[in-house]
Scaffold this motif. Structure first.
Motif, PDB file in Angstrom:
ATOM      1  N   ASP A 228       0.823  -1.204   0.000  1.00 38.55           N
ATOM      2  CA  ASP A 228       0.000   0.000   0.000  1.00 38.55           C
ATOM      3  C   ASP A 228       0.862   1.262   0.000  1.00 38.55           C
ATOM      4  OD1 ASP A 228      -2.722  -1.214   0.292  1.00 38.55           O
ATOM      5  OD2 ASP A 228      -1.772  -2.036   2.092  1.00 38.55           O
ATOM      6  N   ILE A 229       2.001   1.190   0.666  1.00 38.49           N
ATOM      7  CA  ILE A 229       2.908   2.336   0.752  1.00 38.49           C
ATOM      8  C   ILE A 229       4.333   1.827   0.614  1.00 38.49           C
ATOM      9  CG2 ILE A 229       3.763   4.220   2.207  1.00 38.49           C
ATOM     10  CD1 ILE A 229       0.965   4.140   3.594  1.00 38.49           C
ATOM     11  N   VAL A 230       5.122   2.491  -0.225  1.00 39.47           N
ATOM     12  CA  VAL A 230       6.521   2.135  -0.433  1.00 39.47           C
ATOM     13  C   VAL A 230       7.399   3.330  -0.111  1.00 39.47           C
ATOM     14  CG1 VAL A 230       8.284   1.452  -2.101  1.00 39.47           C
ATOM     15  CG2 VAL A 230       5.992   0.422  -2.206  1.00 39.47           C
ATOM     16  N   PHE A 231       8.379   3.127   0.742  1.00 42.41           N
ATOM     17  CA  PHE A 231       9.434   4.110   0.974  1.00 42.41           C
ATOM     18  C   PHE A 231      10.653   3.653   0.176  1.00 42.41           C
ATOM     19  CE2 PHE A 231       6.662   4.914   4.480  1.00 42.41           C
ATOM     20  CZ  PHE A 231       6.859   6.240   4.855  1.00 42.41           C
ATOM     21  N   CYS A 232      10.973   4.400  -0.875  1.00 42.68           N
ATOM     22  CA  CYS A 232      12.138   4.075  -1.709  1.00 42.68           C
ATOM     23  C   CYS A 232      12.984   5.335  -1.812  1.00 42.68           C
ATOM     24  CB  CYS A 232      11.693   3.579  -3.087  1.00 42.68           C
ATOM     25  SG  CYS A 232      13.066   3.098  -4.163  1.00 42.68           S
ATOM     26  N   ARG A 233      13.793   5.577  -0.796  1.00 41.17           N
ATOM     27  CA  ARG A 233      14.447   6.872  -0.664  1.00 41.17           C
ATOM     28  C   ARG A 233      15.954   6.775  -0.882  1.00 41.17           C
ATOM     29  NH1 ARG A 233      11.545   9.156   4.804  1.00 41.17           N
ATOM     30  NH2 ARG A 233      12.919   7.644   5.795  1.00 41.17           N
ATOM     31  N   ASN A 234      16.435   7.702  -1.724  1.00 38.30           N
ATOM     32  CA  ASN A 234      17.874   7.922  -1.892  1.00 38.30           C
ATOM     33  C   ASN A 234      18.619   6.726  -2.461  1.00 38.30           C
ATOM     34  OD1 ASN A 234      17.616  10.542  -0.579  1.00 38.30           O
ATOM     35  ND2 ASN A 234      17.361   9.388   1.309  1.00 38.30           N
ATOM     36  N   VAL A 235      17.989   6.003  -3.383  1.00 40.19           N
ATOM     37  CA  VAL A 235      18.693   4.944  -4.107  1.00 40.19           C
ATOM     38  C   VAL A 235      18.684   5.210  -5.609  1.00 40.19           C
ATOM     39  CG1 VAL A 235      16.675   3.434  -4.321  1.00 40.19           C
ATOM     40  CG2 VAL A 235      18.962   2.455  -4.408  1.00 40.19           C
ATOM     41  N   LEU A 236      17.610   5.776  -6.141  1.00 36.78           N
ATOM     42  CA  LEU A 236      17.519   6.004  -7.582  1.00 36.78           C
ATOM     43  C   LEU A 236      18.569   7.001  -8.065  1.00 36.78           C
ATOM     44  CD1 LEU A 236      13.635   6.109  -8.054  1.00 36.78           C
ATOM     45  CD2 LEU A 236      15.193   4.165  -8.297  1.00 36.78           C
ATOM     46  N   ILE A 237      19.107   7.812  -7.168  1.00 34.29           N
ATOM     47  CA  ILE A 237      20.155   8.762  -7.547  1.00 34.29           C
ATOM     48  C   ILE A 237      21.442   8.050  -7.964  1.00 34.29           C
ATOM     49  CG2 ILE A 237      19.305  10.708  -6.185  1.00 34.29           C
ATOM     50  CD1 ILE A 237      21.218   9.913  -3.963  1.00 34.29           C
ATOM     51  N   TYR A 238      21.583   6.775  -7.596  1.00 31.22           N
ATOM     52  CA  TYR A 238      22.776   6.017  -7.966  1.00 31.22           C
ATOM     53  C   TYR A 238      22.601   5.269  -9.288  1.00 31.22           C
ATOM     54  CZ  TYR A 238      24.195   6.952  -3.182  1.00 31.22           C
ATOM     55  OH  TYR A 238      24.544   7.584  -2.009  1.00 31.22           O
ATOM     56  N   PHE A 239      21.420   5.377  -9.918  1.00 29.77           N
ATOM     57  CA  PHE A 239      21.131   4.680 -11.160  1.00 29.77           C
ATOM     58  C   PHE A 239      21.238   5.634 -12.342  1.00 29.77           C
ATOM     59  CE2 PHE A 239      17.974   1.437  -9.081  1.00 29.77           C
ATOM     60  CZ  PHE A 239      19.010   0.960  -8.308  1.00 29.77           C
ATOM     61  N   ASP A 240      21.435   5.078 -13.541  1.00 26.21           N
ATOM     62  CA  ASP A 240      21.306   5.897 -14.740  1.00 26.21           C
ATOM     63  C   ASP A 240      19.839   5.897 -15.165  1.00 26.21           C
ATOM     64  OD1 ASP A 240      20.908   3.408 -15.855  1.00 26.21           O
ATOM     65  OD2 ASP A 240      22.485   3.584 -17.365  1.00 26.21           O
ATOM     66  N   ASP A 241      19.518   6.629 -16.266  1.00 26.15           N
ATOM     67  CA  ASP A 241      18.126   6.791 -16.672  1.00 26.15           C
ATOM     68  C   ASP A 241      17.449   5.454 -16.962  1.00 26.15           C
ATOM     69  OD1 ASP A 241      18.364   9.500 -16.407  1.00 26.15           O
ATOM     70  OD2 ASP A 241      18.630   9.904 -18.554  1.00 26.15           O
ATOM     71  N   ALA A 242      18.164   4.551 -17.624  1.00 25.02           N
ATOM     72  CA  ALA A 242      17.573   3.256 -17.980  1.00 25.02           C
ATOM     73  C   ALA A 242      17.254   2.438 -16.731  1.00 25.02           C
ATOM     74  CB  ALA A 242      18.514   2.489 -18.900  1.00 25.02           C
ATOM     75  N   SER A 243      18.165   2.415 -15.771  1.00 30.54           N
ATOM     76  CA  SER A 243      17.938   1.648 -14.552  1.00 30.54           C
ATOM     77  C   SER A 243      16.854   2.278 -13.688  1.00 30.54           C
ATOM     78  CB  SER A 243      19.232   1.526 -13.753  1.00 30.54           C
ATOM     79  OG  SER A 243      20.191   0.768 -14.460  1.00 30.54           O
ATOM     80  N   ARG A 244      16.795   3.611 -13.668  1.00 28.57           N
ATOM     81  CA  ARG A 244      15.737   4.288 -12.910  1.00 28.57           C
ATOM     82  C   ARG A 244      14.369   3.920 -13.462  1.00 28.57           C
ATOM     83  NH1 ARG A 244      19.009   9.094 -13.610  1.00 28.57           N
ATOM     84  NH2 ARG A 244      20.323   9.361 -11.781  1.00 28.57           N
ATOM     85  N   LEU A 245      14.233   3.931 -14.788  1.00 25.65           N
ATOM     86  CA  LEU A 245      12.947   3.602 -15.396  1.00 25.65           C
ATOM     87  C   LEU A 245      12.585   2.150 -15.108  1.00 25.65           C
ATOM     88  CD1 LEU A 245      10.555   4.405 -17.112  1.00 25.65           C
ATOM     89  CD2 LEU A 245      11.903   3.836 -19.156  1.00 25.65           C
ATOM     90  N   LEU A 246      13.569   1.266 -15.187  1.00 23.57           N
ATOM     91  CA  LEU A 246      13.324  -0.142 -14.896  1.00 23.57           C
ATOM     92  C   LEU A 246      12.839  -0.315 -13.459  1.00 23.57           C
ATOM     93  CD1 LEU A 246      13.601  -2.978 -16.200  1.00 23.57           C
ATOM     94  CD2 LEU A 246      15.900  -3.081 -15.231  1.00 23.57           C
ATOM     95  N   ALA A 247      13.533   0.318 -12.517  1.00 22.31           N
ATOM     96  CA  ALA A 247      13.141   0.229 -11.106  1.00 22.31           C
ATOM     97  C   ALA A 247      11.762   0.843 -10.887  1.00 22.31           C
ATOM     98  CB  ALA A 247      14.184   0.924 -10.234  1.00 22.31           C
ATOM     99  N   ALA A 248      11.497   1.978 -11.542  1.00 23.81           N
ATOM    100  CA  ALA A 248      10.191   2.630 -11.393  1.00 23.81           C
ATOM    101  C   ALA A 248       9.068   1.724 -11.872  1.00 23.81           C
ATOM    102  CB  ALA A 248      10.180   3.947 -12.154  1.00 23.81           C
ATOM    103  N   ASN A 249       9.272   1.038 -12.974  1.00 22.37           N
ATOM    104  CA  ASN A 249       8.254   0.111 -13.481  1.00 22.37           C
ATOM    105  C   ASN A 249       8.019  -1.040 -12.508  1.00 22.37           C
ATOM    106  OD1 ASN A 249       7.720   1.543 -15.829  1.00 22.37           O
ATOM    107  ND2 ASN A 249       9.297   0.472 -17.003  1.00 22.37           N
ATOM    108  N   HIS A 250       9.083  -1.533 -11.909  1.00 23.65           N
ATOM    109  CA  HIS A 250       8.939  -2.606 -10.937  1.00 23.65           C
ATOM    110  C   HIS A 250       8.202  -2.116  -9.686  1.00 23.65           C
ATOM    111  CE1 HIS A 250      12.692  -4.720 -12.816  1.00 23.65           C
ATOM    112  NE2 HIS A 250      11.627  -4.781 -13.582  1.00 23.65           N
ATOM    113  N   LEU A 251       8.508  -0.893  -9.259  1.00 24.24           N
ATOM    114  CA  LEU A 251       7.824  -0.324  -8.100  1.00 24.24           C
ATOM    115  C   LEU A 251       6.352  -0.061  -8.410  1.00 24.24           C
ATOM    116  CD1 LEU A 251      10.625   2.134  -6.965  1.00 24.24           C
ATOM    117  CD2 LEU A 251       9.832   0.133  -5.693  1.00 24.24           C
ATOM    118  N   TYR A 252       6.069   0.361  -9.609  1.00 25.50           N
ATOM    119  CA  TYR A 252       4.680   0.569 -10.037  1.00 25.50           C
ATOM    120  C   TYR A 252       3.894  -0.731  -9.886  1.00 25.50           C
ATOM    121  CZ  TYR A 252       0.720   1.664 -13.105  1.00 25.50           C
ATOM    122  OH  TYR A 252      -0.545   1.856 -13.622  1.00 25.50           O
TER     123      TYR A 252
END
Length: 294
Positions: A228-252
């Protein structure tokens, strides 16, 4: 007849130890880390990389980087150890406290609006590092959300760093990690000091489940179920654009309909994916999946 000499090695090859990596060695190692974690490292972090590689080479008894790199590629145990030593575990209790305030004042009331007492509410802290964040959530709810006992609150903490997870399960923390907690909260939720640290009480330790997760690996995320709620803080800054989008899709995909995701204060989901909408609350800005994309 003269004795045959072995072929001479270049100066660069001769320096190929953990403390002195060639540009090719840096590139190969960083590519491996990127493929496995989505994290970006490069020549600009040479000192950081060499220190950590030297530590792992010493631990495995290997004297040259090519030998060690071959070992890493063949050993899941060693790649796990290498990833562990490269992760950043800078955290403390009640970090970005405004989001905890938002959790109790806005997010949870919205989530439980159509639920019955006793219904399950799932909260995910990823990456959870050494446990300060998910334990902070548990303590904050007990201290500040009057409805905490009316629902079945499940808190899961996940990280790619298995050493950090072991520390989270142990629940021992030094003064710096506790510095933002009010003294009376420390007294209620932590055992007496021992060896310059304090252990979080058993009831709180048992209220959080810890699991190993890689945000850029769909199967790894899927096994956690939906939240219901996800805290995903201060990790995406270590990814490039492709990895951020991949992680965002998984979190979605990991969020229940109507769920929320909290990012670090320097991060913005709007710059990563259009599958989330921005939600402004009194205490914090968070993100919610667009249901039309499901």
């Amino acid at each position: 007849m003269s004795k045959r000499q072995p072929p001479a090695r270049s100066a660069e090859e001769g320096r190929e130890t953990g403390e002195h990596l060639s540009p090719d060695a840096i590139r190969n190692l960083c590519e491996l880390l990127y493929r496995r974690t989505g994290m970006i490292f490069g020549e600009s972090k040479r000192y950081y990389i060499e220190r950590r590689v030297a530590d792992r080479m010493s631990a495995t008894g290997m004297r040259t980087f090519p030998t060690y790199f071959s070992h890493v590629q063949a050993s899941e145990t060693e790649i796990e150890s290498l990833i562990n030593i490269f992760t950043v575990n800078e955290t403390y209790f009640y970090r970005e406290e405004n989001q905890l305030q938002c959790l109790g004042r806005s997010l949870l009331p919205n989530i439980v609006r159509d639920r019955k007492p006793g219904d399950l509410v799932r909260i995910w802290s990823v990456p959870c590092s050494t446990g300060e964040e998910p334990y902070s959530i548990a303590i904050w709810l007990l201290e500040n959300w009057l409805m905490v006992d009316a629902y079945h609150i499940e808190i899961v903490g996940s990280d790619i760093d298995t050493c950090a997870l072991q520390m989270a399960v142990a629940g021992d923390y030094r003064e710096r990690a506790l510095s933002r907690l009010p003294p009376d909260v420390i007294e209620r939720y932590f055992e007496s000091p021992y060896n310059n640290s304090r252990r979080i009480i058993q009831d709180i330790r048992e209220s959080v489940t810890f699991t190993s997760v890689n945000l850029v690996d769909r199967a790894s995320v899927t096994t956690q179920g939906r939240f219901d709620i996800v805290f995903c803080r201060n990790v995406l800054i270590y990814f490039d654009d492709a990895s951020r989008l991949l992680a965002a899709n998984h979190l979605y995909d990991a969020l229940n309909p109507g769920g929320y995701i909290c990012l670090g204060h320097t991060e913005s989901m709007s710059r990563i994916s259009n599958r989330f909408r921005l939600c402004r609350f009194e205490d914090a800005i968070v993100y919610q999946p667009r249901e039309e994309d499901r």
